[in-house]
Design a protein around this motif. Structure first.
Motif, PDB file in Angstrom:
ATOM      1  N   GLN A 278       0.863  -1.178   0.000  1.00 54.77           N
ATOM      2  CA  GLN A 278       0.000   0.000   0.000  1.00 54.77           C
ATOM      3  C   GLN A 278       0.901   1.230   0.000  1.00 54.77           C
ATOM      4  OE1 GLN A 278      -2.032   1.485   3.547  1.00 54.77           O
ATOM      5  NE2 GLN A 278      -3.968   1.389   2.433  1.00 54.77           N
ATOM      6  N   ILE A 279       0.637   2.139  -0.909  1.00 55.39           N
ATOM      7  CA  ILE A 279       1.459   3.333  -1.072  1.00 55.39           C
ATOM      8  C   ILE A 279       0.629   4.575  -0.759  1.00 55.39           C
ATOM      9  CG2 ILE A 279       2.887   4.679  -2.659  1.00 55.39           C
ATOM     10  CD1 ILE A 279       4.016   1.932  -2.060  1.00 55.39           C
ATOM     11  N   LYS A 280       1.211   5.477   0.022  1.00 55.17           N
ATOM     12  CA  LYS A 280       0.585   6.782   0.235  1.00 55.17           C
ATOM     13  C   LYS A 280       1.196   7.761  -0.757  1.00 55.17           C
ATOM     14  CE  LYS A 280      -0.359  10.432   3.593  1.00 55.17           C
ATOM     15  NZ  LYS A 280      -0.170  10.927   4.976  1.00 55.17           N
ATOM     16  N   ILE A 281       0.337   8.327  -1.597  1.00 61.26           N
ATOM     17  CA  ILE A 281       0.798   9.233  -2.647  1.00 61.26           C
ATOM     18  C   ILE A 281       0.333  10.648  -2.320  1.00 61.26           C
ATOM     19  CG2 ILE A 281       0.851   9.699  -5.120  1.00 61.26           C
ATOM     20  CD1 ILE A 281      -0.097   6.844  -5.584  1.00 61.26           C
ATOM     21  N   GLU A 282       1.264  11.572  -2.317  1.00 61.06           N
ATOM     22  CA  GLU A 282       0.952  12.986  -2.125  1.00 61.06           C
ATOM     23  C   GLU A 282       0.785  13.629  -3.510  1.00 61.06           C
ATOM     24  OE1 GLU A 282       0.388  14.414   0.696  1.00 61.06           O
ATOM     25  OE2 GLU A 282       1.186  12.908   2.122  1.00 61.06           O
ATOM     26  N   PHE A 283      -0.351  14.278  -3.708  1.00 63.86           N
ATOM     27  CA  PHE A 283      -0.675  14.871  -5.008  1.00 63.86           C
ATOM     28  C   PHE A 283      -0.832  16.389  -4.914  1.00 63.86           C
ATOM     29  CE2 PHE A 283      -2.620  10.606  -5.779  1.00 63.86           C
ATOM     30  CZ  PHE A 283      -2.032  10.309  -7.001  1.00 63.86           C
ATOM     31  N   SER A 284      -0.592  17.024  -6.046  1.00 64.01           N
ATOM     32  CA  SER A 284      -1.106  18.363  -6.298  1.00 64.01           C
ATOM     33  C   SER A 284      -2.229  18.152  -7.298  1.00 64.01           C
ATOM     34  CB  SER A 284      -0.025  19.276  -6.888  1.00 64.01           C
ATOM     35  OG  SER A 284      -0.583  20.522  -7.255  1.00 64.01           O
ATOM     36  N   VAL A 285      -3.457  18.433  -6.884  1.00 63.36           N
ATOM     37  CA  VAL A 285      -4.626  18.080  -7.689  1.00 63.36           C
ATOM     38  C   VAL A 285      -5.227  19.318  -8.335  1.00 63.36           C
ATOM     39  CG1 VAL A 285      -6.920  17.012  -7.671  1.00 63.36           C
ATOM     40  CG2 VAL A 285      -5.120  16.125  -6.181  1.00 63.36           C
ATOM     41  N   GLU A 286      -5.530  19.200  -9.619  1.00 63.49           N
ATOM     42  CA  GLU A 286      -6.272  20.242 -10.330  1.00 63.49           C
ATOM     43  C   GLU A 286      -7.700  19.753 -10.490  1.00 63.49           C
ATOM     44  OE1 GLU A 286      -6.444  22.629 -14.612  1.00 63.49           O
ATOM     45  OE2 GLU A 286      -4.751  21.314 -14.147  1.00 63.49           O
ATOM     46  N   GLY A 287      -8.640  20.444  -9.854  1.00 68.80           N
ATOM     47  CA  GLY A 287     -10.039  20.046  -9.921  1.00 68.80           C
ATOM     48  C   GLY A 287     -10.680  20.399 -11.248  1.00 68.80           C
ATOM     49  N   ALA A 288     -11.917  19.958 -11.401  1.00 61.36           N
ATOM     50  CA  ALA A 288     -12.639  20.207 -12.652  1.00 61.36           C
ATOM     51  C   ALA A 288     -12.864  21.700 -12.891  1.00 61.36           C
ATOM     52  CB  ALA A 288     -13.983  19.478 -12.624  1.00 61.36           C
ATOM     53  N   ASP A 289     -12.823  22.489 -11.806  1.00 63.17           N
ATOM     54  CA  ASP A 289     -13.005  23.936 -11.935  1.00 63.17           C
ATOM     55  C   ASP A 289     -11.690  24.688 -12.101  1.00 63.17           C
ATOM     56  OD1 ASP A 289     -11.988  23.481  -9.438  1.00 63.17           O
ATOM     57  OD2 ASP A 289     -13.590  24.479  -8.329  1.00 63.17           O
ATOM     58  N   GLY A 290     -10.584  23.944 -12.156  1.00 67.68           N
ATOM     59  CA  GLY A 290      -9.282  24.564 -12.361  1.00 67.68           C
ATOM     60  C   GLY A 290      -8.548  24.915 -11.082  1.00 67.68           C
ATOM     61  N   LYS A 291      -9.212  24.780  -9.916  1.00 68.46           N
ATOM     62  CA  LYS A 291      -8.553  25.095  -8.655  1.00 68.46           C
ATOM     63  C   LYS A 291      -7.544  24.009  -8.288  1.00 68.46           C
ATOM     64  CE  LYS A 291     -12.397  27.795  -6.769  1.00 68.46           C
ATOM     65  NZ  LYS A 291     -13.410  27.926  -5.674  1.00 68.46           N
ATOM     66  N   ILE A 292      -6.425  24.436  -7.689  1.00 67.82           N
ATOM     67  CA  ILE A 292      -5.346  23.518  -7.307  1.00 67.82           C
ATOM     68  C   ILE A 292      -5.357  23.328  -5.789  1.00 67.82           C
ATOM     69  CG2 ILE A 292      -2.870  23.072  -7.419  1.00 67.82           C
ATOM     70  CD1 ILE A 292      -4.122  23.254 -10.152  1.00 67.82           C
ATOM     71  N   PHE A 293      -5.232  22.081  -5.357  1.00 70.64           N
ATOM     72  CA  PHE A 293      -5.161  21.805  -3.920  1.00 70.64           C
ATOM     73  C   PHE A 293      -4.307  20.565  -3.692  1.00 70.64           C
ATOM     74  CE2 PHE A 293      -8.905  19.769  -5.691  1.00 70.64           C
ATOM     75  CZ  PHE A 293      -8.867  18.470  -5.177  1.00 70.64           C
ATOM     76  N   ASP A 294      -3.768  20.459  -2.489  1.00 71.03           N
ATOM     77  CA  ASP A 294      -2.961  19.301  -2.110  1.00 71.03           C
ATOM     78  C   ASP A 294      -3.859  18.214  -1.542  1.00 71.03           C
ATOM     79  OD1 ASP A 294      -0.577  20.499  -2.865  1.00 71.03           O
ATOM     80  OD2 ASP A 294      -0.251  21.387  -0.886  1.00 71.03           O
ATOM     81  N   ALA A 295      -3.540  16.972  -1.847  1.00 65.50           N
ATOM     82  CA  ALA A 295      -4.333  15.847  -1.347  1.00 65.50           C
ATOM     83  C   ALA A 295      -3.462  14.606  -1.314  1.00 65.50           C
ATOM     84  CB  ALA A 295      -5.562  15.613  -2.233  1.00 65.50           C
ATOM     85  N   ALA A 296      -3.948  13.591  -0.604  1.00 65.03           N
ATOM     86  CA  ALA A 296      -3.215  12.333  -0.498  1.00 65.03           C
ATOM     87  C   ALA A 296      -4.145  11.170  -0.779  1.00 65.03           C
ATOM     88  CB  ALA A 296      -2.599  12.190   0.895  1.00 65.03           C
ATOM     89  N   SER A 297      -3.569  10.071  -1.223  1.00 65.30           N
ATOM     90  CA  SER A 297      -4.334   8.855  -1.496  1.00 65.30           C
ATOM     91  C   SER A 297      -3.521   7.652  -1.051  1.00 65.30           C
ATOM     92  CB  SER A 297      -4.641   8.746  -3.000  1.00 65.30           C
ATOM     93  OG  SER A 297      -5.246   7.503  -3.305  1.00 65.30           O
ATOM     94  N   LYS A 298      -4.181   6.708  -0.410  1.00 65.05           N
ATOM     95  CA  LYS A 298      -3.550   5.444  -0.059  1.00 65.05           C
ATOM     96  C   LYS A 298      -4.123   4.379  -0.976  1.00 65.05           C
ATOM     97  CE  LYS A 298      -2.686   6.496   4.818  1.00 65.05           C
ATOM     98  NZ  LYS A 298      -2.969   6.095   6.223  1.00 65.05           N
ATOM     99  N   THR A 299      -3.255   3.703  -1.688  1.00 72.70           N
ATOM    100  CA  THR A 299      -3.720   2.722  -2.668  1.00 72.70           C
ATOM    101  C   THR A 299      -2.750   1.559  -2.763  1.00 72.70           C
ATOM    102  OG1 THR A 299      -4.461   2.464  -4.972  1.00 72.70           O
ATOM    103  CG2 THR A 299      -2.552   3.868  -4.599  1.00 72.70           C
TER     104      THR A 299
END
Length: 267
Positions: A103-124
């Motif tokens: 299982q890997i925890k991935i740190e992302f910089s996410v661009e939403g459908a509205d163009g806004k950028i935010f930091d998020a994480a996912s465990k997969t």
């Protein structure tokens, strides 16, 4: 959904332990010869044992990424969530494995459908054979909830059309392409082309460099025409348009002066 399941199991565990304790504390022996420990060692002992096992299993298998790995689908709360583009910033092993897959925890910089950028994480759960594909800068489609922007899930829907649409919209917003070029890529004839020249004017947008690529494009009938294509590329992708490289291009037969290069996002 996960929270509901956990709440139900917690309620069951509290009830099971309560019944067991109530029986032990209020138990009265049937005779003077009956051992006192029977107040606690009896059939009701199964209740706290079952409750403990249920708690462990539910809290393990509803952890982020575990349930998705077992079902091959996004969890219910993310299945119909908006689709965004996650750029990998970093990743690390969580110490959990399922069938020897980490299982890997991935740190992302996410661009939403509205163009806004935010930091998020996912465990997969990432198969060992695909682990080498993870690297900072890799772009992956993710599902996110606007009310919980800090947590995302990798998109497991397999909907490549939606992922491409999200990428196109992002590229248009950033000025890397135009709706007209997106239309040519979608409707145009796919052809092989050889890079004949490469010019870098020096314009940079959001870390992407503008390049002008001279092409010799082969038509389906084998004849050749020359054209050029302007494109914004990340530094790591410049090698894909070096002189002499064979690339995939799209064009409309009625307008061979407008040629669009197709280069994989994570090339």
């Amino acid at each position: 959904m996960n929270r509901t399941v956990r709440t139900i199991v917690l309620g069951f565990a509290a009830l099971a332990v309560g019944i067991y304790l109530w029986h032990g504390l209020t138990y009265e022996p049937g005779s003077d010869y009956e051992p006192g420990y029977l107040a606690w060692v009896n059939g009701l002992l199964a209740l706290p044992i079952i409750a403990f096992a249920a708690l462990v299993n539910v809290f393990v298998f509803t952890r982020s990424g575990i349930l998705s790995a077992l079902t091959g689908n996004n969890t219910a709360e993310f299945r119909d969530a908006p689709l965004g583009l996650g750029t990998v910033k970093s990743f690390a092993h969580t110490g959990v494995s399922i069938n020897d897959q980490p299982q890997i925890k991935i740190e992302f910089s996410v661009e939403g459908a509205d163009g806004k950028i935010f930091d998020a994480a996912s465990k997969t759960i990432v198969p060992l054979t695909e682990l080498s594909l993870l690297a900072p800068g890799v772009v992956l489609p993710v599902r996110y909830r606007p009310d919980r922007p800090g947590v995302v899930q990798l998109d497991l829907s397999g909907d490549s059309v939606a992922a491409q649409r999200a990428m196109n919209e992002s590229m248009i917003r950033k000025g890397f392409t135009t709706p007209e070029k997106v239309d040519i890529a979608a409707r145009g004839i796919a052809a092989q082309a050889i890079v004949q020249s490469l010019t870098v004017p020096g314009e940079i947008r959001d870390g992407y460099s503008k390049v002008v690529v001279g092409l010799a494009v082969t038509r389906p009938d084998g004849s050749i025409f020359t054209s050029s294509s302007e494109k914004f590329l990340p530094p790591a992708a410049i090698g894909n348009v070096q002189v002499g490289r064979i690339v995939t291009a799209h064009y409309l037969p009625e307008n061979e002066t407008e040629v669009v290069l197709s280069i994989p996002v994570n090339a």
